[in-house]
Design an enzyme around this catalytic site. Structure first.
Site, PDB file in Angstrom:
ATOM      1  N   ASN A 275       0.816  -1.202   0.000  1.00 17.90           N
ATOM      2  CA  ASN A 275       0.000   0.000   0.000  1.00 17.90           C
ATOM      3  C   ASN A 275       0.858   1.264   0.000  1.00 17.90           C
ATOM      4  O   ASN A 275       1.019   1.905  -1.032  1.00 17.90           O
ATOM      5  CB  ASN A 275      -0.940  -0.035   1.212  1.00 17.90           C
ATOM      6  CG  ASN A 275      -2.033   1.001   1.115  1.00 17.90           C
ATOM      7  OD1 ASN A 275      -1.899   1.990   0.408  1.00 17.90           O
ATOM      8  ND2 ASN A 275      -3.124   0.785   1.828  1.00 17.90           N
ATOM      9  N   ASP A 276       1.449   1.589   1.133  1.00 17.20           N
ATOM     10  CA  ASP A 276       2.192   2.849   1.227  1.00 17.20           C
ATOM     11  C   ASP A 276       3.351   2.928   0.236  1.00 17.20           C
ATOM     12  O   ASP A 276       3.683   4.009  -0.243  1.00 17.20           O
ATOM     13  CB  ASP A 276       2.740   3.023   2.646  1.00 17.20           C
ATOM     14  CG  ASP A 276       1.619   3.202   3.650  1.00 17.20           C
ATOM     15  OD1 ASP A 276       0.556   3.708   3.254  1.00 17.20           O
ATOM     16  OD2 ASP A 276       1.808   2.825   4.813  1.00 17.20           O
ATOM     17  N   VAL A 277       3.952   1.787  -0.085  1.00 15.54           N
ATOM     18  CA  VAL A 277       5.143   1.817  -0.940  1.00 15.54           C
ATOM     19  C   VAL A 277       4.813   2.103  -2.404  1.00 15.54           C
ATOM     20  O   VAL A 277       5.712   2.263  -3.216  1.00 15.54           O
ATOM     21  CB  VAL A 277       5.945   0.495  -0.846  1.00 15.54           C
ATOM     22  CG1 VAL A 277       6.441   0.285   0.571  1.00 15.54           C
ATOM     23  CG2 VAL A 277       5.133  -0.679  -1.312  1.00 15.54           C
ATOM     24  N   VAL A 278       3.520   2.155  -2.738  1.00 12.81           N
ATOM     25  CA  VAL A 278       3.133   2.546  -4.109  1.00 12.81           C
ATOM     26  C   VAL A 278       2.280   3.806  -4.099  1.00 12.81           C
ATOM     27  O   VAL A 278       1.635   4.124  -5.080  1.00 12.81           O
ATOM     28  CB  VAL A 278       2.367   1.407  -4.844  1.00 12.81           C
ATOM     29  CG1 VAL A 278       3.314   0.270  -5.184  1.00 12.81           C
ATOM     30  CG2 VAL A 278       1.192   0.901  -4.023  1.00 12.81           C
TER      31      VAL A 278
ATOM     32  N   SER B 225       0.279   2.846   7.579  1.00 12.29           N
ATOM     33  CA  SER B 225       0.515   4.156   8.162  1.00 12.29           C
ATOM     34  C   SER B 225      -0.770   4.963   8.285  1.00 12.29           C
ATOM     35  O   SER B 225      -0.777   6.046   8.831  1.00 12.29           O
ATOM     36  CB  SER B 225       1.507   4.933   7.302  1.00 12.29           C
ATOM     37  OG  SER B 225       0.937   5.174   6.042  1.00 12.29           O
TER      38      SER B 225
END
Lengths: 97, 463
Positions: B389-392, B430
């Site tokens: 999720n957050d890494v994209v 996050s």
């Protein structure tokens, strides 16, 4: 006791060695490597054995015993998980079923 | 045992063995830095450890052989059994646990040496005390880190003035340590108070840190244990311990920095601010979430030229990695180019995702780092995001007000199509809303990771 300056030289060289050895590692190996370095400081086991060997009082002996148990856990656990992880890394040329 | 050899021979044998062990450790670590030789590396380091341990029994004046063997056996067996059984997803907390044990052992050495009723030089006392302090912090801190990642400790304990309280505890620890150094011999009650304070500090330092930041903390404690071991190595006059400890200390510091950088955090930020749990989101999202069926998604991938798979920790939680590899093989057989794109902090610590994929049988030459693969997203027909999720999240590039702004991300939004496999509509680890999910070329495939991977396989097989 080791001469202070010799110890300092050892520390300096070992610090550069550690840095250089790790610096070029691809990030795919970071987890096994952290685990592997965790295993390396398991050498604390020989220190714990030595300290216990010098213990005189029951309190010192007890602490020595705990130290050796913990250190053995560090060394063996670090080895087992690192080996398990590294064993799984294969390239597509060495496919095994 | 020592009666067999004269004291001089035993001493020489010990010195040679320690020297060999230190060399094997460095060679082992060096080999571990390439996937081709890594396996041999750990084995060599293991040989060094066995040699060093066995030869230590020859120490003159060594007593309690039976009890000592028992202690090694107890610790070793417990670690062996747990280490064999632990699932690959739980690896980070096990590393924390074993590392904490090493810190505890270093602290125990310091305690025995400080309690020992002999006069010591100031240098000796300072290093013993420092090693004891650091080792204790690493011990109790690692146990808390283990508890958090294992889900035993659910919340982060945070209150106003936390750093102030921790500084106070540290000051008490330093004070007690100074009393020990100036006293030159350890009075038992002061020694015990000192270690108690050090252990408490490890707990209060670690409790406020959120789960997402734990890998950085584990890595830091790994480096700290190395340092503690080196200090106690000096105290015991053991050069091999100094070398092993310092090599790990410096390597661990570097690893910690690499991790913090990949997560877009500074180390000070991780330790003293306590993000890593939830953050308010203020970036606005436009557009809507557009669902897709597995059959359509399967067709899209089957007729693609190039598919990039972006796995996240959610994939491992759903135990989907075997299915994903099966899907990947199916696509490869159809002539589709498939690559895995791994963010540096995918999984729970850097490199963790690679371990999880390796476990499923994915060869490491299909796995690419963020900086190797990021330029390829533009030419990819499909980016399949599973459990990440957050890494994209493109806000890391575009929105300076976002907490993850500046974090390196995978450019999945630049692929011609993005398919996101996701359980529900919640935000990521996050708590930040993901702009990627709302883009025109993004389709959401709702469901359990494993079930959806299986559905995709089914869809492609039916073509």
């Amino acid at each position: 006791m080791i001469d202070g300056f010799i110890a300092l030289y050892i520390v300096m060289l070992a610090a550069f060695t550690g840095y250089e050895v790790i610096a070029k590692v691809p990030s795919i190996l970071h987890t096994p490597l952290m685990s592997g370095s965790n295993f390396v400081h398991g050498l604390v086991l020989v220190g714990a054995m030595g300290a216990w060997g010098r213990a005189d009082t029951p309190l010192e002996t007890t602490i020595g015993f705990i130290g050796v148990v913990l250190a053995a856990g560090n060394a063996v656990g670090g080895y087992v998980v690192t080996e398990r992880m590294l064993e799984m890394f294969r390239s597509s040329r060495e496919k095994t079923e | 045992m020592s009666e067999i050899l004269s004291a001089g021979t035993a001493d020489l044998a010990i010195k040679i063995s320690y020297f060999v062990a230190a060399a094997l450790f460095i060679i082992g670590l060096k080999q571990m830095s390439s996937p081709v030789t890594a396996r041999g590396g750990i084995v060599w380091a293991g040989v060094g450890m066995v040699v060093a341990t066995l030869v230590t029994f020859l120490y003159p004046g060594m007593q309690n052989y039976g009890l000592m063997t028992t202690a090694i056996f107890i610790g070793g067996m417990l670690a062996w059994i747990t280490g064999r059984r632990v699932a690959m997803t739980d690896m980070p907390q096990m590393i924390a646990l074993y590392n904490g044990m090493g810190g505890g052992a270093a602290a125990a050495i310091a305690a025995v040496e400080l309690l020992n009723d002999t006069e010591h030089s100031p240098t000796f006392m300072v290093l013993a005390v420092l090693g004891g302090l650091i080792g204790s912090i690493s011990f109790s801190g690692s146990l808390i880190a283990f508890g958090k990642l294992q889900g035993l400790i659910k919340r982060s304990f945070r209150f106003r003035g936390q750093n102030f309280v921790n500084s106070g505890i540290l000051a008490i620890g330093i004070f007690l340590g100074s009393v020990l150094v100036l006293g030159a011999t350890g009075d038992p009650s002061t020694v015990l108070q000192f270690f108690l304070v050090a252990l408490i500090l490890g707990v209060t330092m670690t409790l406020p840190i959120g789960g997402a930041d734990m890998p950085v903390v584990i890595s830091l404690y790994n480096a700290l244990t190395g340092l503690a071991v080196a200090f106690e190595g000096f105290v015991l006059g053991n050069e091999a311990m100094i070398i092993a400890g310092i090599v790990v200390g410096s390597a661990g510091t570097l690893l910690t920095q690499l991790m913090a950088k990949a997560m877009n955090r500074s180390l000070a930020n991780v330790l003293f601010s306590g993000f890593g749990d939830t953050v308010a989101t203020d970036s606005e999202t436009t557009g809507s979430l557009k669902p897709i069926e597995a059959t359509d998604a399967g067709i899209m991938m089957a007729f693609a030229n190039k598919v990039l798979i972006v796995p996240g920790y959610g994939m491992a939680v759903a135990h989907a990695q075997h299915k994903v590899w099966e899907l990947c093989q199916l696509l490869l057989d159809r002539g589709v180019k498939v690559k895995f794109a791994i963010h540096p902090v995918a999984g729970r610590m850097p490199g963790h995702m690679n371990v999880l994929l390796a476990e499923a049988g994915v060869p490491y030459d299909l796995i690419y780092d963020e900086d190797e693969i990021n330029a390829e997203f533009e030419s990819a027909d499909v980016a399949l995001i599973i459990g990440a999720n957050d890494v994209v999240n493109p806000v890391a590039r575009s929105d300076p007000s976002s907490p993850i702004y500046g974090m390196p991300i995978l450019n999945a939004d630049k692929a011609k199509n993005a398919i996101v496999i996701k359980r529900g509509q919640g935000a990521g680890f996050s708590g930040i809303e993901n702009v990627l999910f709302y883009l025109d070329n993004t389709r959401m495939l709702y469901g359990d990771g494993q079930a959806m991977a299986a559905a995709l396989i089914q869809a492609i097989k039916e073509l």
